[in-house]
Enzyme design. Sequence first.
Site, PDB file in Angstrom:
ATOM      1  N   ASP A  60     110.965  68.805  -1.488  1.00  0.00           N
ATOM      2  CA  ASP A  60     110.704  68.986  -2.924  1.00  0.00           C
ATOM      3  C   ASP A  60     109.196  69.082  -3.153  1.00  0.00           C
ATOM      4  O   ASP A  60     108.394  68.600  -2.344  1.00  0.00           O
ATOM      5  CB  ASP A  60     111.330  67.857  -3.759  1.00  0.00           C
ATOM      6  CG  ASP A  60     110.770  66.477  -3.432  1.00  0.00           C
ATOM      7  OD1 ASP A  60     110.541  66.201  -2.240  1.00  0.00           O
ATOM      8  OD2 ASP A  60     110.563  65.681  -4.365  1.00  0.00           O
ATOM      9  N   GLU A  74     103.359  64.131   6.312  1.00  0.00           N
ATOM     10  CA  GLU A  74     102.571  64.248   5.076  1.00  0.00           C
ATOM     11  C   GLU A  74     101.135  64.657   5.405  1.00  0.00           C
ATOM     12  O   GLU A  74     100.623  64.335   6.476  1.00  0.00           O
ATOM     13  CB  GLU A  74     102.525  62.893   4.345  1.00  0.00           C
ATOM     14  CG  GLU A  74     103.823  62.483   3.671  1.00  0.00           C
ATOM     15  CD  GLU A  74     104.040  63.147   2.314  1.00  0.00           C
ATOM     16  OE1 GLU A  74     103.260  64.042   1.943  1.00  0.00           O
ATOM     17  OE2 GLU A  74     105.009  62.763   1.645  1.00  0.00           O
ATOM     18  N   HIS A 134      99.075  69.349  -4.668  1.00  0.00           N
ATOM     19  CA  HIS A 134      99.357  69.174  -6.102  1.00  0.00           C
ATOM     20  C   HIS A 134      98.429  70.006  -6.985  1.00  0.00           C
ATOM     21  O   HIS A 134      98.443  69.858  -8.205  1.00  0.00           O
ATOM     22  CB  HIS A 134      99.292  67.700  -6.526  1.00  0.00           C
ATOM     23  CG  HIS A 134     100.346  66.847  -5.890  1.00  0.00           C
ATOM     24  ND1 HIS A 134     100.799  65.679  -6.439  1.00  0.00           N
ATOM     25  CD2 HIS A 134     101.063  66.995  -4.748  1.00  0.00           C
ATOM     26  CE1 HIS A 134     101.727  65.136  -5.670  1.00  0.00           C
ATOM     27  NE2 HIS A 134     101.898  65.919  -4.621  1.00  0.00           N
ATOM     28  N   HIS A 137     109.646  65.750   3.133  1.00  0.00           N
ATOM     29  CA  HIS A 137     110.344  66.131   1.897  1.00  0.00           C
ATOM     30  C   HIS A 137     110.111  67.608   1.628  1.00  0.00           C
ATOM     31  O   HIS A 137     109.012  68.127   1.854  1.00  0.00           O
ATOM     32  CB  HIS A 137     109.869  65.290   0.712  1.00  0.00           C
ATOM     33  CG  HIS A 137     108.416  65.435   0.369  1.00  0.00           C
ATOM     34  ND1 HIS A 137     107.940  66.409  -0.485  1.00  0.00           N
ATOM     35  CD2 HIS A 137     107.313  64.740   0.765  1.00  0.00           C
ATOM     36  CE1 HIS A 137     106.621  66.286  -0.603  1.00  0.00           C
ATOM     37  NE2 HIS A 137     106.214  65.295   0.151  1.00  0.00           N
ATOM     38  N   GLU A 193     111.108  63.095  -3.239  1.00  0.00           N
ATOM     39  CA  GLU A 193     109.940  62.268  -2.920  1.00  0.00           C
ATOM     40  C   GLU A 193     108.926  62.290  -4.054  1.00  0.00           C
ATOM     41  O   GLU A 193     108.333  61.281  -4.387  1.00  0.00           O
ATOM     42  CB  GLU A 193     109.274  62.754  -1.625  1.00  0.00           C
ATOM     43  CG  GLU A 193     108.326  61.732  -0.986  1.00  0.00           C
ATOM     44  CD  GLU A 193     106.897  61.822  -1.488  1.00  0.00           C
ATOM     45  OE1 GLU A 193     106.107  60.914  -1.220  1.00  0.00           O
ATOM     46  OE2 GLU A 193     106.564  62.821  -2.167  1.00  0.00           O
ATOM     47  N   GLU A 194     108.740  63.463  -4.644  1.00  0.00           N
ATOM     48  CA  GLU A 194     107.626  63.652  -5.582  1.00  0.00           C
ATOM     49  C   GLU A 194     107.881  63.031  -6.951  1.00  0.00           C
ATOM     50  O   GLU A 194     106.951  62.799  -7.708  1.00  0.00           O
ATOM     51  CB  GLU A 194     107.329  65.147  -5.743  1.00  0.00           C
ATOM     52  CG  GLU A 194     106.803  65.817  -4.475  1.00  0.00           C
ATOM     53  CD  GLU A 194     105.377  65.401  -4.142  1.00  0.00           C
ATOM     54  OE1 GLU A 194     104.846  64.470  -4.774  1.00  0.00           O
ATOM     55  OE2 GLU A 194     104.804  66.016  -3.223  1.00  0.00           O
TER      56      GLU A 194
HETATM   57 ZN   LIG Z   1     104.161  64.759   0.039  1.00  0.00          ZN
END
Ligand SMILES: [Zn+2]
Length: 395
Positions: A84, A179, A367, A82, A150-151
């Site tokens: 995003d 990932e 994150h 992903h 995805e997030e």
């Molecule tokens: Zn991820």
Amino acid sequence: MAGTAYVPAMTTTDPITIARDLIRCPSVTPVEGGALAYLADLLGRAGFAVHRVTFSEPGTPDVENLYARIGSGAPHLMFAGHTDVVPPGDDTAWRHPPFSGEVVDGVLYGRGAVDMKGGIACAVAATLDHLAARQGKAKGSISFLITGDEESVAVNGTVKLLRWAAEHGERFDHCILAEPSNVDMLGDMIKIGRRGSLNGTLIVTGKPAHVAYPHRGENPIRGLVQILSALMAEPLDRGSANFQPSNLEFTSVDVGNRTVNVIPGEARARFNIRFNDCHTQASLRELVGKRAAAAAGNVRHTIVWEDSNADVFVTAPGPFTDTVADGIAEVTGRRPELSTSGGTSDARFIKDYCPVVEFGLVGQTMHQVDENVPVADLTMLTAVYRNILGRYFAP
Ligand SMILES: [Zn+2]
């Protein structure tokens, strides 16, 4: 041994440049931010057939996605990911602006550096290098299935893109989801499965009354504690060959009673279950329902279950996981643990189409403020993917 077995590959396209360029696209879900356009251009120039697909769902924003494939034969290896990213939060808290992609002292900073623009950059760079070594032609097929959703709610992303691909005749043999799978060091962990996740609420109904006259009422908190204790007391299972034991965790107890002299009419407790392959969602609902009923006696109660698209899955260790693990071990000098720990990912959708494993960067700063990746990790992960491609498509 660690760190000594690594020999950098000759890359035709630099993963650091690709990662930096992707970070400079401010693609906070659901915004595309130029990230998919960038990949479409790069893969298109390398000979991939590129499709940009937008999906919609009432009540959610439209989201763009990308599917690109080169080659028409078997086997067909898919890289998934992903573009995003989660919001950066307070920009001023960052040492380097979150979408600047600055490299300082051998470290690339920016939102998405490890989750997961960096991983995508390495997969693309490795693939372009692999193709260049074969005069631009794939043996078998390689594809990129990249979502922009995805997030957040993840409804206009991988789940629909896979269905779209299947409807267009696409069949996959294996998938590597890029990932961030490693815990401390590149090469320490592959995720070969994920636990399922299921949410429920236990509701106990009583009868309101004045606290001075409890015999006229029925306190639901008494019943709630009784059932809650029973559900916490007994394990759901003892674990299985590839999984730790399932776990039921209460996350909130709610009565909402603002008075001091009234017995409330209802009490609730919310819980989440992370479950392994000893269970299905249906068997868990039945088991928890039975245990609650056994503990309840004549306490009036119900359990309300939420819909979940997070089923348990595992890609059984075998030739494919061996190929991935061997590629990692040769480049990093570390033999990765095959793990099913952690939260859910888009692999829960991919597993319905082909066996899938997750291997990418080290997840420590994902994150977070100052998300970053050592340039050396990007170079090494590219070499790992390149090695895996060589093994997977070996003559
Ligand atoms: Zn991820």
